[in-house]
Design a protein around this motif. Structure first.
Motif, short mmCIF file in Angstrom:
data_model
loop_
_atom_site.label_atom_id
_atom_site.label_comp_id
_atom_site.label_asym_id
_atom_site.label_seq_id
_atom_site.Cartn_x
_atom_site.Cartn_y
_atom_site.Cartn_z
N THR A 170 0.83 -1.21 0.00
CA THR A 170 0.00 0.00 0.00
C THR A 170 0.87 1.25 0.00
OG1 THR A 170 -1.81 -1.11 1.16
CG2 THR A 170 -1.75 1.29 1.29
N LEU A 171 1.89 1.25 0.83
CA LEU A 171 2.80 2.40 0.90
C LEU A 171 3.57 2.56 -0.41
CD1 LEU A 171 4.21 1.96 4.53
CD2 LEU A 171 2.43 3.54 3.76
N ALA A 172 4.00 1.45 -0.99
CA ALA A 172 4.72 1.52 -2.26
C ALA A 172 3.86 2.12 -3.36
CB ALA A 172 5.20 0.13 -2.66
N LYS A 173 2.61 1.72 -3.42
CA LYS A 173 1.69 2.26 -4.42
C LYS A 173 1.45 3.74 -4.20
CE LYS A 173 -0.84 -2.07 -5.37
NZ LYS A 173 -0.53 -2.10 -6.82
N ASN A 174 1.27 4.14 -2.92
CA ASN A 174 1.02 5.54 -2.60
C ASN A 174 2.24 6.40 -2.96
OD1 ASN A 174 1.38 7.88 -0.47
ND2 ASN A 174 -0.82 7.53 -0.61
N ALA A 175 3.43 5.91 -2.63
CA ALA A 175 4.65 6.66 -2.91
C ALA A 175 4.77 6.98 -4.40
CB ALA A 175 5.86 5.88 -2.43
N ARG A 176 4.49 5.99 -5.23
CA ARG A 176 4.61 6.19 -6.67
C ARG A 176 3.47 7.05 -7.22
NH1 ARG A 176 7.90 3.69 -10.19
NH2 ARG A 176 8.43 2.08 -8.67
N ALA A 177 2.27 6.89 -6.67
CA ALA A 177 1.12 7.63 -7.18
C ALA A 177 1.19 9.12 -6.83
CB ALA A 177 -0.18 7.03 -6.63
N THR A 178 1.71 9.44 -5.63
CA THR A 178 1.69 10.82 -5.19
C THR A 178 2.97 11.58 -5.53
OG1 THR A 178 2.50 10.18 -2.99
CG2 THR A 178 0.12 10.32 -3.29
N MET A 179 4.12 10.90 -5.48
CA MET A 179 5.39 11.57 -5.77
C MET A 179 6.24 10.72 -6.70
SD MET A 179 6.46 13.56 -2.26
CE MET A 179 7.72 14.46 -3.15
N GLY A 180 5.60 10.28 -7.78
CA GLY A 180 6.29 9.44 -8.74
C GLY A 180 7.44 10.13 -9.44
N GLY A 181 7.43 11.46 -9.45
CA GLY A 181 8.50 12.18 -10.12
C GLY A 181 9.87 11.90 -9.55
N LEU A 182 9.93 11.65 -8.23
CA LEU A 182 11.23 11.37 -7.62
C LEU A 182 11.75 9.98 -8.00
CD1 LEU A 182 11.01 12.98 -4.05
CD2 LEU A 182 11.77 13.97 -6.22
N PHE A 183 10.85 9.06 -8.29
CA PHE A 183 11.29 7.74 -8.79
C PHE A 183 12.03 7.90 -10.12
CE2 PHE A 183 8.25 6.41 -5.66
CZ PHE A 183 8.64 5.14 -5.25
N LEU A 184 11.63 8.91 -10.90
CA LEU A 184 12.29 9.15 -12.18
C LEU A 184 13.71 9.68 -12.00
CD1 LEU A 184 9.34 10.80 -14.16
CD2 LEU A 184 10.05 8.39 -14.16
N CYS A 185 14.04 10.12 -10.79
CA CYS A 185 15.38 10.63 -10.49
C CYS A 185 16.29 9.56 -9.91
CB CYS A 185 15.29 11.81 -9.52
SG CYS A 185 14.32 13.20 -10.14
N ASP A 186 15.75 8.35 -9.69
CA ASP A 186 16.56 7.25 -9.16
C ASP A 186 17.69 6.90 -10.12
OD1 ASP A 186 15.15 6.94 -6.81
OD2 ASP A 186 13.88 5.31 -7.55
N PRO A 187 18.76 6.29 -9.62
CA PRO A 187 19.86 5.91 -10.51
C PRO A 187 19.50 4.79 -11.48
CG PRO A 187 20.26 5.14 -8.27
CD PRO A 187 19.07 6.04 -8.21
N ALA A 188 18.41 4.10 -11.24
CA ALA A 188 17.87 3.09 -12.15
C ALA A 188 16.40 2.90 -11.79
CB ALA A 188 18.63 1.78 -12.03
N GLU A 189 15.68 2.16 -12.60
CA GLU A 189 14.26 1.95 -12.32
C GLU A 189 14.08 1.06 -11.10
OE1 GLU A 189 10.15 0.30 -14.47
OE2 GLU A 189 12.04 0.35 -15.58
N MET A 190 13.13 1.43 -10.23
CA MET A 190 12.78 0.61 -9.08
C MET A 190 11.38 0.04 -9.27
SD MET A 190 12.16 1.58 -5.06
CE MET A 190 13.83 2.09 -4.68
N PRO A 191 11.22 -1.26 -9.52
CA PRO A 191 9.89 -1.85 -9.65
C PRO A 191 9.10 -1.72 -8.34
CG PRO A 191 11.57 -3.32 -10.53
CD PRO A 191 12.29 -2.23 -9.80
N GLU A 192 7.80 -1.73 -8.45
CA GLU A 192 6.93 -1.59 -7.28
C GLU A 192 7.20 -2.66 -6.22
OE1 GLU A 192 2.40 -2.28 -7.30
OE2 GLU A 192 2.63 -0.10 -7.62
N ALA A 193 7.42 -3.88 -6.67
CA ALA A 193 7.68 -4.97 -5.72
C ALA A 193 8.98 -4.74 -4.95
CB ALA A 193 7.75 -6.31 -6.47
N ASP A 194 9.97 -4.16 -5.61
CA ASP A 194 11.23 -3.86 -4.93
C ASP A 194 11.03 -2.78 -3.88
OD1 ASP A 194 12.25 -5.65 -6.72
OD2 ASP A 194 13.67 -4.26 -7.66
N CYS A 195 10.21 -1.79 -4.21
CA CYS A 195 9.90 -0.72 -3.26
C CYS A 195 9.23 -1.30 -2.02
CB CYS A 195 9.00 0.31 -3.94
SG CYS A 195 8.59 1.74 -2.93
N ALA A 196 8.24 -2.16 -2.23
CA ALA A 196 7.56 -2.81 -1.10
C ALA A 196 8.55 -3.64 -0.29
CB ALA A 196 6.42 -3.68 -1.61
#
Length: 392
Positions: free
Chosen positions: A358-384
């Motif tokens: 739930t937290l992983a989904k919320n993080a991406r839905a509300t502030m997904g722009g910062l995921f685009l600044c990661d050094p590589a892609e982080m899948p939702e399952a990895d975030c959880a």
């Protein structure tokens, strides 16, 4: 990245005693709305009285709005904007920590708009994605803590309890403070645990920025300054709040981390914590970041996306013999232990391990722009998975 776009027009008065220089500055208006928290700290440490006296010496009237909570709410920003209109305030003075800075700059933005719904200007699924129509009221930042760097950036983190969104709001033209007063004497009375939480928040701004895909030479410079000063001085500031050398160094690091956000970006760690405290508002932002930090950075180390940068950061934190990316984790853990924050538990704030997805989904839905600044892609399952491994 070898190019950068650095715009930070705020005039910064830095150092012990600088609040007493406020009256010497050309004021951006005639009547200020002073914004403080709903606590008593600015009264107890005398900074509110000093600010009032400085404004009076400068020939300015003022009205006090003292309703900002630790995680500032949409409703509070809207109340503050209406207060500014009702009291005919033509500029804003923010006196407090990062939450006050974040709320005040959005009050200054909203007060001059034809609507009083802050979410009209939010760019998420629940926001109306509108641009501002009128110039922002000028505002002055007087920071009493060293954590967010919000005195030198143009957006603020606001929580909407109805939609479970805790996100950065603002960033519009004119939202930088006219002046920022960074006076370490105002930080002497911050309790040890909050000194630690705030210091680590500033640290993570720069650690995240250093490994982000937005890194550049200018960002590297301010981030290194922030990391080195926090590594060397935060334990001292936590141990003895009256240690002005330590307080000054941590305050400087905080402002440098604010510049980090101006010229670079945070990464998904900040999105992940905002989800945690959106669902559990009693969780201090810095504490939430500390809880997930070891697993978060270990995740990127195990993916070998920027090994040399982790070695750099270990050295910045004082491990001069670092040669392996995991040396950074060793240094980070040592700093957390030195500051007495190595045993924080999610469960103490009501967070359940089962909330991870739930937290992983919320993080991406509300502030997904910062995921685009990661050094590589982080899948939702990895975030959880990071939440799950961090839970205790």
């Amino acid at each position: 990245m070898k190019t950068y776009d650095f715009f930070a027009p705020t005039r910064v008065l830095f150092g012990p005693g600088q609040l007493h220089q406020l009256h010497t500055l050309p004021m951006p208006g005639k009547k200020a709305m002073i914004v403080t928290s709903n606590g008593q700290s600015t009264i107890r440490n005398g900074s509110l009285e000093t600010t009032k006296n400085e404004l009076t010496q400068a020939g300015c009237a003022f009205a006090l709005f003292n309703q900002v909570s630790a995680n500032p709410l949409k409703e509070t920003v809207e109340q503050g904007a209406q207060f500014a209109r009702d009291n005919q305030c033509d500029f804003v003075v923010a006196l407090g920590g990062g939450s006050v800075m974040d709320a005040a700059k959005n009050m200054a933005m909203l007060a001059s708009q034809p609507t009083n719904d802050l979410w009209d200007f939010v760019f998420t699924e629940n926001g109306k994605k509108q641009n501002i129509k009128n110039p922002v009221l000028p505002w002055i930042a007087i920071t009493t803590s060293a954590g967010t760097g919000s005195e030198v950036d143009a957006a603020g983190v606001i929580t909407n309890p109805e939609t479970k969104e805790k996100i950065g709001v603002g960033g519009f033209e004119g939202m930088f403070a006219t002046y920022a007063i960074v006076d370490p004497e105002l930080m002497k009375t911050v309790p040890p645990k909050f000194t630690a939480y705030q210091g680590f928040d500033a640290l993570f701004h720069s650690l995240e920025g250093y490994i982000s895909n937005r890194h550049n030479p200018m960002a590297d410079m301010v981030q290194r300054a922030a990391i080195e000063n926090i590594g060397a001085y935060l334990p001292r500031a936590v141990t003895d709040g009256s240690d002005m050398e330590a307080r000054t160094a941590v305050a400087f690091a905080n402002t440098m981390s604010g510049y980090s956000m101006d010229v670079s970006a945070c990464t998904s760690e900040h999105s992940m914590e905002h989800a945690m405290s959106a669902y559990h508002p009693s969780l201090p932002h810095g504490a939430g970041l500390i809880m997930i930090s070891v697993e978060y950075f270990t995740y990127w180390i195990n993916r070998h996306v920027c090994d040399e940068r982790f070695i750099d950061m270990a050295k910045f934190l004082g491990k001069t013999d670092a040669s392996d990316p995991m040396d950074f984790i060793t240094a980070l853990k040592a700093l957390q232990k030195a500051c007495g924050v190595d045993d924080l538990k999610m469960s103490d704030y009501g967070i359940e391990k089962s909330e991870a997805l739930t937290l992983a989904k919320n993080a991406r839905a509300t502030m997904g722009g910062l995921f685009l600044c990661d050094p590589a892609e982080m899948p939702e399952a990895d975030c959880a998975g990071i939440y799950e491994r961090s839970w205790k």
